[in-house]
Design a protein around this motif. Structure first.
Motif, PDB file in Angstrom:
ATOM      1  N   VAL A   1       0.848  -1.203   0.000  1.00 57.96           N
ATOM      2  CA  VAL A   1       0.000   0.000   0.000  1.00 57.96           C
ATOM      3  C   VAL A   1       0.885   1.255   0.000  1.00 57.96           C
ATOM      4  CG1 VAL A   1      -1.625   1.370   1.386  1.00 57.96           C
ATOM      5  CG2 VAL A   1      -2.030  -1.064   1.044  1.00 57.96           C
ATOM      6  N   ILE A   2       1.940   1.238   0.808  1.00 56.19           N
ATOM      7  CA  ILE A   2       2.855   2.395   0.838  1.00 56.19           C
ATOM      8  C   ILE A   2       3.509   2.579  -0.541  1.00 56.19           C
ATOM      9  CG2 ILE A   2       5.009   3.312   1.864  1.00 56.19           C
ATOM     10  CD1 ILE A   2       2.581   3.470   3.768  1.00 56.19           C
ATOM     11  N   ALA A   3       3.874   1.446  -1.172  1.00 55.95           N
ATOM     12  CA  ALA A   3       4.471   1.535  -2.514  1.00 55.95           C
ATOM     13  C   ALA A   3       3.460   2.146  -3.490  1.00 55.95           C
ATOM     14  CB  ALA A   3       4.914   0.147  -2.983  1.00 55.95           C
ATOM     15  N   ASP A   4       2.198   1.757  -3.364  1.00 53.34           N
ATOM     16  CA  ASP A   4       1.149   2.315  -4.238  1.00 53.34           C
ATOM     17  C   ASP A   4       1.018   3.827  -4.021  1.00 53.34           C
ATOM     18  OD1 ASP A   4      -1.199   1.996  -6.031  1.00 53.34           O
ATOM     19  OD2 ASP A   4      -2.333   2.572  -4.245  1.00 53.34           O
ATOM     20  N   ILE A   5       1.062   4.235  -2.754  1.00 51.92           N
ATOM     21  CA  ILE A   5       0.953   5.665  -2.424  1.00 51.92           C
ATOM     22  C   ILE A   5       2.146   6.423  -3.035  1.00 51.92           C
ATOM     23  CG2 ILE A   5       1.117   7.302  -0.474  1.00 51.92           C
ATOM     24  CD1 ILE A   5      -0.599   5.237   1.148  1.00 51.92           C
ATOM     25  N   LEU A   6       3.330   5.827  -2.958  1.00 50.83           N
ATOM     26  CA  LEU A   6       4.515   6.494  -3.525  1.00 50.83           C
ATOM     27  C   LEU A   6       4.439   6.529  -5.053  1.00 50.83           C
ATOM     28  CD1 LEU A   6       7.341   5.140  -1.170  1.00 50.83           C
ATOM     29  CD2 LEU A   6       6.468   7.486  -1.267  1.00 50.83           C
TER      30      LEU A   6
END
Ligand code: GLU
Length: 304
Positions: free
Chosen positions: A118-123
């Motif tokens: 999810v953090i990778a998606d946000i980035l």
């Protein structure tokens, strides 16, 4: 504090312990690593370095990169992050799918694989060139411009990445992934493949020792509250479903990776990184954990 004598003593004691554990064979490239490697580095707030073993060898930092990714996302989005990922320990293996379904695609925390995806998606949403921007960020934290991705490791993981693909698909079905799945997975695998030495890792974690201020530039990247929260997450979620044991035995916030690295910090004092590739059943470095337990006992420097 005579850190150098203490770590030399620890290394001597570790040699008496029969080797246990396994390499992270589920990533074929990591199965090729020399299991006898060992390195330990302490970096203090006074810029002193203490070393033992293969301290200049770079290895796959794997999940330790989740701390860097979260830091970058936190700098950009602040508390909005917590709408899409929780802050509770999972008590489940880092790649478990079960909880994710029960909890409607909202991962328990940013340090399990689902949370990091999810953090990778946000980035991917917020950075123009996610891979380039993140490697520059890690280079900045560690003060070393030659740090890079290992494309072979990223490919190797992608080829066997059925579990991560399942996690991200499940979250996409719950509406918690915005970008194309292949794009996010490729970015995530690259982050896991970053290679660093223990020296570079402990230097980069001085940010969390120093309450969010990058040394020696004296540049604030995280405010005090965010830095406190990063450390809290490392303490409660940084060691797979063994975070309780790690607090119990070592007593420092930190993060481990299946490459056999562990980094831990003592606020306002030091950062320590250790590397030994053989992993215990929970995925933490067997000797790395022992070394850190000895370190905080002998120095009497655990946060507890
Ligand atoms: N790249 C690994 C995975 O996604 C990270 C595992 C880890 O170090 O925890 O399975």
């Amino acid at each position: 504090m005579d850190y150098q004598s203490i770590i030399t003593e620890i290394a001597g004691e570790l040699e008496q312990i029969p080797k246990q554990g396994e390499l992270a064979v589920y990533i074929p490239e990591l199965a090729k690593v020399d299991p006898n490697k060992f390195a330990l580095n302490i970096h203090t707030i006074e810029y002193q370095d203490y070393n033992f073993g293969d301290v200049d060898d770079r290895f796959s930092i794997q999940s330790i990169s989740k701390v860097f990714a979260l830091t970058k996302a936190y700098m950009i989005h602040g508390s909005d992050l917590w709408k899409r990922v929780g802050v509770e320990p999972s008590g489940n293996p880092f790649n478990s799918l079960v909880q994710l379904e029960y909890e409607n695609g909202i991962p328990r925390n940013p340090f399990i694989n689902a949370g990091a995806l999810v953090i990778a998606d946000i980035l991917c949403d917020s950075l123009e060139h996610p891979k380039e921007d993140m490697i520059s960020f890690v280079r900045k934290l560690s003060g070393n411009n030659s740090i890079n991705y290992n494309i072979k490791v990223a490919e190797s993981e992608k080829n066997m990445g059925y579990n991560n693909a399942a996690q991200i698909n499940l979250m996409k079905s719950f509406g918690n992934i915005n970008n194309d799945i292949e794009y996010v997975l490729d970015f995530y695998y690259h982050l896991c493949s970053i290679e660093m030495s223990v020296k570079e890792l402990s230097k980069s974690f001085m940010l969390y020792v120093n309450h969010g201020v990058l040394m020696p530039e004296n540049e604030r990247l995280l405010n005090y509250s965010r830095s406190k929260r990063m450390n809290a997450l490392m303490q409660t979620c940084g060691f797979y479903d063994e975070a309780g044991q790690f607090s119990f035995k070592v007593g420092l916030p930190g993060k481990s990776g299946v490459g056999g690295g562990i980094v831990a910090i003592y606020p306002e004092k030091y950062s320590v990184a250790v590397w030994s590739p053989l992993l215990n059943k929970k995925g933490n470095s067997f000797l790395g954990m022992k070394a850190l337990e000895m370190l905080t006992t002998k120095t009497r420097l655990s946060i507890f």
